[in-house]
Design a protein around this motif. Structure first.
Motif, mmCIF file in Angstrom:
data_model
loop_
_atom_site.group_PDB
_atom_site.id
_atom_site.type_symbol
_atom_site.label_atom_id
_atom_site.label_comp_id
_atom_site.label_asym_id
_atom_site.label_seq_id
_atom_site.Cartn_x
_atom_site.Cartn_y
_atom_site.Cartn_z
ATOM 1 N N PHE A 12 112.057 63.709 6.046
ATOM 2 C CA PHE A 12 112.097 63.237 7.430
ATOM 3 C C PHE A 12 110.700 62.955 7.986
ATOM 4 O O PHE A 12 109.701 63.465 7.484
ATOM 5 C CB PHE A 12 112.809 64.262 8.315
ATOM 6 N N GLY A 13 110.691 62.145 9.068
ATOM 7 C CA GLY A 13 109.419 61.701 9.642
ATOM 8 C C GLY A 13 108.571 62.815 10.222
ATOM 9 O O GLY A 13 107.346 62.706 10.269
ATOM 10 N N VAL A 14 109.207 63.903 10.684
ATOM 11 C CA VAL A 14 108.436 65.003 11.266
ATOM 12 C C VAL A 14 107.493 65.591 10.213
ATOM 13 O O VAL A 14 106.368 65.983 10.520
ATOM 14 C CB VAL A 14 109.382 66.096 11.810
ATOM 15 N N PHE A 15 107.966 65.611 8.975
ATOM 16 C CA PHE A 15 107.108 66.102 7.887
ATOM 17 C C PHE A 15 105.849 65.248 7.782
ATOM 18 O O PHE A 15 104.729 65.762 7.697
ATOM 19 C CB PHE A 15 107.878 66.080 6.565
ATOM 20 N N THR A 16 106.025 63.932 7.784
ATOM 21 C CA THR A 16 104.889 63.019 7.656
ATOM 22 C C THR A 16 103.845 63.287 8.724
ATOM 23 O O THR A 16 102.654 63.439 8.436
ATOM 24 C CB THR A 16 105.369 61.562 7.789
ATOM 25 N N SER A 17 104.323 63.353 10.009
ATOM 26 C CA SER A 17 103.341 63.495 11.087
ATOM 27 C C SER A 17 102.699 64.884 11.060
ATOM 28 O O SER A 17 101.487 64.999 11.237
ATOM 29 C CB SER A 17 103.996 63.216 12.433
ATOM 30 N N GLU A 18 103.511 65.922 10.787
ATOM 31 C CA GLU A 18 102.913 67.256 10.749
ATOM 32 C C GLU A 18 101.924 67.381 9.603
ATOM 33 O O GLU A 18 100.868 68.006 9.741
ATOM 34 C CB GLU A 18 104.012 68.331 10.613
ATOM 35 N N PHE A 19 102.260 66.749 8.475
ATOM 36 C CA PHE A 19 101.353 66.779 7.316
ATOM 37 C C PHE A 19 100.015 66.123 7.670
ATOM 38 O O PHE A 19 98.943 66.661 7.370
ATOM 39 C CB PHE A 19 102.022 66.047 6.145
ATOM 40 N N MET A 20 100.111 64.973 8.362
ATOM 41 C CA MET A 20 98.866 64.293 8.749
ATOM 42 C C MET A 20 98.057 65.130 9.728
ATOM 43 O O MET A 20 96.827 65.213 9.640
ATOM 44 C CB MET A 20 99.182 62.926 9.371
ATOM 45 N N LEU A 78 127.597 58.899 17.008
ATOM 46 C CA LEU A 78 126.811 57.760 16.547
ATOM 47 C C LEU A 78 125.332 57.921 16.923
ATOM 48 O O LEU A 78 124.466 57.754 16.066
ATOM 49 C CB LEU A 78 127.387 56.463 17.121
ATOM 50 N N PRO A 79 125.017 58.304 18.193
ATOM 51 C CA PRO A 79 123.601 58.471 18.537
ATOM 52 C C PRO A 79 122.898 59.488 17.649
ATOM 53 O O PRO A 79 121.753 59.270 17.247
ATOM 54 C CB PRO A 79 123.640 58.948 19.986
ATOM 55 N N VAL A 80 123.591 60.598 17.320
ATOM 56 C CA VAL A 80 122.956 61.636 16.500
ATOM 57 C C VAL A 80 122.512 61.045 15.168
ATOM 58 O O VAL A 80 121.357 61.175 14.753
ATOM 59 C CB VAL A 80 123.943 62.798 16.241
ATOM 60 N N PHE A 81 123.473 60.363 14.491
ATOM 61 C CA PHE A 81 123.134 59.886 13.147
ATOM 62 C C PHE A 81 122.214 58.675 13.193
ATOM 63 O O PHE A 81 121.386 58.496 12.303
ATOM 64 C CB PHE A 81 124.414 59.647 12.347
ATOM 65 N N ALA A 82 122.308 57.883 14.264
ATOM 66 C CA ALA A 82 121.355 56.769 14.405
ATOM 67 C C ALA A 82 119.936 57.309 14.534
ATOM 68 O O ALA A 82 119.008 56.834 13.864
ATOM 69 C CB ALA A 82 121.722 55.922 15.618
ATOM 70 N N HIS A 83 119.762 58.335 15.385
ATOM 71 C CA HIS A 83 118.431 58.916 15.549
ATOM 72 C C HIS A 83 117.929 59.505 14.239
ATOM 73 O O HIS A 83 116.793 59.279 13.840
ATOM 74 C CB HIS A 83 118.469 60.029 16.605
ATOM 75 N N LEU A 84 118.818 60.286 13.564
ATOM 76 C CA LEU A 84 118.367 60.943 12.334
ATOM 77 C C LEU A 84 118.048 59.910 11.260
ATOM 78 O O LEU A 84 117.098 60.089 10.490
ATOM 79 C CB LEU A 84 119.427 61.932 11.848
ATOM 80 N N ALA A 85 118.812 58.815 11.215
ATOM 81 C CA ALA A 85 118.518 57.768 10.237
ATOM 82 C C ALA A 85 117.144 57.164 10.494
ATOM 83 O O ALA A 85 116.360 56.923 9.563
ATOM 84 C CB ALA A 85 119.593 56.684 10.291
ATOM 85 N N LEU A 86 116.830 56.948 11.786
ATOM 86 C CA LEU A 86 115.505 56.403 12.112
ATOM 87 C C LEU A 86 114.406 57.370 11.710
ATOM 88 O O LEU A 86 113.364 56.962 11.178
ATOM 89 C CB LEU A 86 115.414 56.140 13.615
ATOM 90 N N VAL A 87 114.639 58.668 11.972
ATOM 91 C CA VAL A 87 113.621 59.668 11.620
ATOM 92 C C VAL A 87 113.438 59.707 10.103
ATOM 93 O O VAL A 87 112.313 59.805 9.598
ATOM 94 C CB VAL A 87 114.022 61.051 12.165
ATOM 95 N N LEU A 88 114.569 59.585 9.385
ATOM 96 C CA LEU A 88 114.490 59.565 7.925
ATOM 97 C C LEU A 88 113.704 58.350 7.449
ATOM 98 O O LEU A 88 112.824 58.438 6.586
ATOM 99 C CB LEU A 88 115.912 59.538 7.349
#
Lengths: 220, 482
Positions: B391-399, B450-460
């Motif tokens: 997930f994207g949170v990993f990327t930003s936290e890693f940076m 739908l919003p939940v999985f749309a958001h998570l898909a974007l984060v992924l």
């Protein structure tokens, strides 16, 4: 030192504002508190118009008129209506240790003057000496909010803090740009109306406006 | 022109809903208004991507890569939250918690709240920024107390008083800023315009400016939820209706942080020192550590995720404080992924709490059995917010962590310990809520996931692949912030 007459009036207004801030700190009756707040608004409007007259800043006349309408008329009227409808008009708060609060207030005034000294030296306005008083009244209203346990006096303290900030803006810079002042006034008015609704909700839920009932949400 | 649409649609949407808010079609009208805002925001974004930054209306409005990205994010999450709130609020009404009039208030204030946030983002005037932030508090006070329960009223009162006092500090900071700038730019309208301030920032008196920044940071920092000024945040998030928690956490905190960052750009540029950045590092780190340790003591699920928001806002403040192209890029990315993930989590948590009839975590069990989508949504969302790799949170936290390792090695033990504690606390509880036995009932209306999985898909997606135009956008914004 020769201070022009208008400067003397402004200084007197500032002194009165400081006096009112102390009076509010020790005032236990809600009704008198609101009247003091209205008086504060009136003095603020007078001093702003004197500043406008002596510095030839036309926009300050508008802002003085706005202050008069909002802070000396509209807000006190709304507050009077509220306390009548909420039946708290003759409420008296028990304040602990008024002398100690006053001493703490004195210390805050000294602190405020020290904090304001370097800034007011840089200011080119005729009102620069009053910046310390403006900051002192902000801090005193803050102290008042801390020492109160009822909803209405806390809100009056909040509004008085806004008055102090307004006074700081006029004494340091001849007031903020008009569009910003209008926005702030709108916020204050809308905030007051929302709080009015809010008071009724609190009273329905708790049967009183005592904030001592509202200390349930805590980390344990 | 696009700016006008972005602002007018929610404003008129709010007024329309104040009239028609009790009708059956009110939720659809609410979503439609949010959708139109999103379209207008997309048009604005494409104009900025194509033509670069511009000002409008006597320079009263200003759009650059930094704020247009937040405008797009705000409009997007605003739209998905309005989709989520449609079934959520219907279920609440079905459960007898809300009346038609309360819903009217909710819909109307929701749109006005979007308006105030977009105004805060788009305005070029630091004074109007303050006015819009204060208005954002005012529009949400009655939303936090929507249920009229003693706890929600207490939370709303705390929210109003603490944020009101906090933001009064920011007003004093703005007055000081005007005072310092007026000497250079002259009295009148232009001395509070950010673009003008930014152009002459090296001439502004540094003493007053640093004093102004302290007040601005404390003031807007209260709204960001920075420790030790965060007390209102967990209460407001836990006691308000879930869609409000989602937008408070996902959007309002971002907008407040935006105000802090705009001030930081002025002050550090003017002083030539790292004064503002260092202050932000201190406050950010304190928030991360404090929130992580409070996290493990929570019983209420929304409170727990509220503390998680404080932690993440602290991390962003820390990253913006470090500055430099990589850290700022990471902070912007983290803003995006946090607001998407956290709102997705609140959506899932909202339905989970409705099913179990309680917000206490000990009462929420076996979600995966009663409604698998809610359970999976919560499980995946939690993994994402904890910074699990794809997930994207990993990327930003890693940076953020790799940059901190170079510049601020002393901060590493605090950061890593806090992230570890947060992981242990949230992960353990999520497992118990998602798996296990349950006695929960089915919901009377189908939940909107739908919003939940749309958001998570974007984060992924942001974790695996950042589209080049988006990366360019972040890079431009990072260059502006420095």
């Amino acid at each position: 030192m020769n201070i022009p007459f208008s400067g003397q009036i402004i200084n007197m207004c500032a002194a009165l504002l400081l006096l009112i801030a102390f009076a509010m700190l020790s005032q236990r009756r809600i009704l008198s508190l609101i009247n003091l707040f209205a008086l504060q608004g009136l003095i603020l409007a007078v001093s702003t118009s004197v500043v406008a007259y002596s510095s030839h800043q036309v926009h300050l006349y508008y802002s003085a008129a706005l202050t008069l309408l909002l802070k000396a008329v509209a807000l006190p009227l709304i507050l009077h209506r509220l306390i009548r409808k909420l039946n708290v008009k003759w409420d008296v708060e028990t304040l602990f240790n008024i002398p100690t609060t006053m001493l703490a207030g004195l210390a805050l005034v000294v602190f405020a003057f020290n904090l304001a000294a370097p800034i007011s030296q840089m200011a080119g306005t005729i009102t620069k000496s009053t910046l310390g008083i403006a900051m002192a009244s902000v801090l005193l209203s803050f102290l008042m909010m801390i020492t109160r346990s009822k909803a209405v006096p806390q809100v009056v303290g909040f509004l008085a803090m806004e008055n102090g900030l307004f006074f700081a803006a006029t004494s340091a810079t001849y007031g903020m740009p008009m569009v910003v002042e209008l926005g702030i006034a709108l916020d204050v008015l809308v905030g007051m109306l929302i709080l009015g609704i809010f008071f009724f909700q609190i009273r329905t839920a708790f049967d009183s406006l005592d904030l001592e009932h509202m200390e349930k949400l805590k980390e344990d | 022109m696009e700016i006008l649409w972005v602002l007018l649609v929610p404003l008129f949407g709010g007024l329309l809903l104040a009239v028609f808010g009790t009708r059956r079609f009110a939720p659809e009208l609410n979503s439609a208004a949010s959708f139109c805002t999103l379209v207008a925001a997309a048009a604005l974004a494409s104009r900025v991507v194509a033509g670069g930054a511009f000002t409008a209306w006597d320079e009263q409005f200003f759009v650059d890569a930094f704020n247009v990205f937040l405008v797009a994010l705000t409009a997007f999450v605003g739209f998905t939250t309005s989709l989520f709130s449609r079934p959520y609020m219907r279920i609440e009404q079905h459960h007898g918690k809300l009346t038609a009039n309360m819903l009217r208030l909710y819909y109307s204030m929701y749109q006005l709240f979007s308006f105030t946030m977009l105004l805060a983002l788009l305005t070029n005037n630091m004074g109007i920024l303050w006015v819009a932030m204060e208005a954002a508090t005012l529009t949400t006070v009655l939303l936090v107390s929507l249920y009229r329960t003693p706890a929600s009223l207490e939370a709303a009162w705390k929210y109003f008083i603490l944020c009101g006092v906090g933001i009064a500090q920011a007003l004093f900071g703005t007055i000081l800023l005007y005072f310092a700038a007026e000497k250079v730019l002259g009295a009148g309208g232009t001395a509070l315009l950010w673009t003008h301030l930014n152009a002459v920032k090296t001439d502004i008196d540094p003493t007053v400016l640093s004093l102004a920044f302290v007040f601005l940071l404390v003031g807007y920092g209260t709204k960001v939820g920075l420790a030790p000024l965060h007390n209102w945040l967990p209460d407001a998030h836990a006691e308000g209706p879930t869609p409000v928690s989602a937008v408070l956490s996902g959007l309002l905190l971002n907008v407040a942080l935006y105000a802090v960052v705009r001030s930081k750009v002025l002050v550090d540029g003017a002083l030539g020192t790292r004064f503002a950045g260092d202050l932000m590092i201190g406050f950010g780190l304190l928030s991360v550590v404090m929130a992580a340790f409070f996290l493990s003591r929570q019983k209420d699920v929304k409170r727990m995720f509220a503390y998680s928001s404080i932690e993440h806002m602290g991390l962003m403040t820390f990253a913006f404080g470090m500055g430099g192209p990589v850290a700022t890029f990471a902070a912007l990315l983290h803003m995006t992924v946090h607001s998407l993930t956290k709102s997705a989590i609140f959506f899932a948590v909202g339905h989970a709490a409705q099913e179990s009839g309680t917000q206490l975590m000990e009462g929420i069990r076996g979600l995966i059995k009663t409604s698998p989508t809610v359970g999976w949504g919560l499980a995946l969302g939690t993994l994402a917010i904890l910074g699990m790799p794809p997930f994207g949170v990993f990327t930003s936290e890693f940076m953020i962590i790799t940059t901190a390792m170079h510049g601020y090695p002393w901060a590493m033990p605090f950061l890593l310990a806090a992230l570890g504690v947060a992981f242990a606390a949230i992960f353990g509880r999520m497992q118990l809520m998602v798996f296990g036995e349950t006695a929960g009932a089915r919901l009377p209306h189908p939940p909107a996931l739908l919003p939940v999985f749309a958001h998570l898909a974007l984060v992924l997606m942001l974790g695996l692949y950042i589209p080049p135009y988006l990366a360019e956008w972040y890079r431009q914004a990072a260059a502006l912030i420095g």
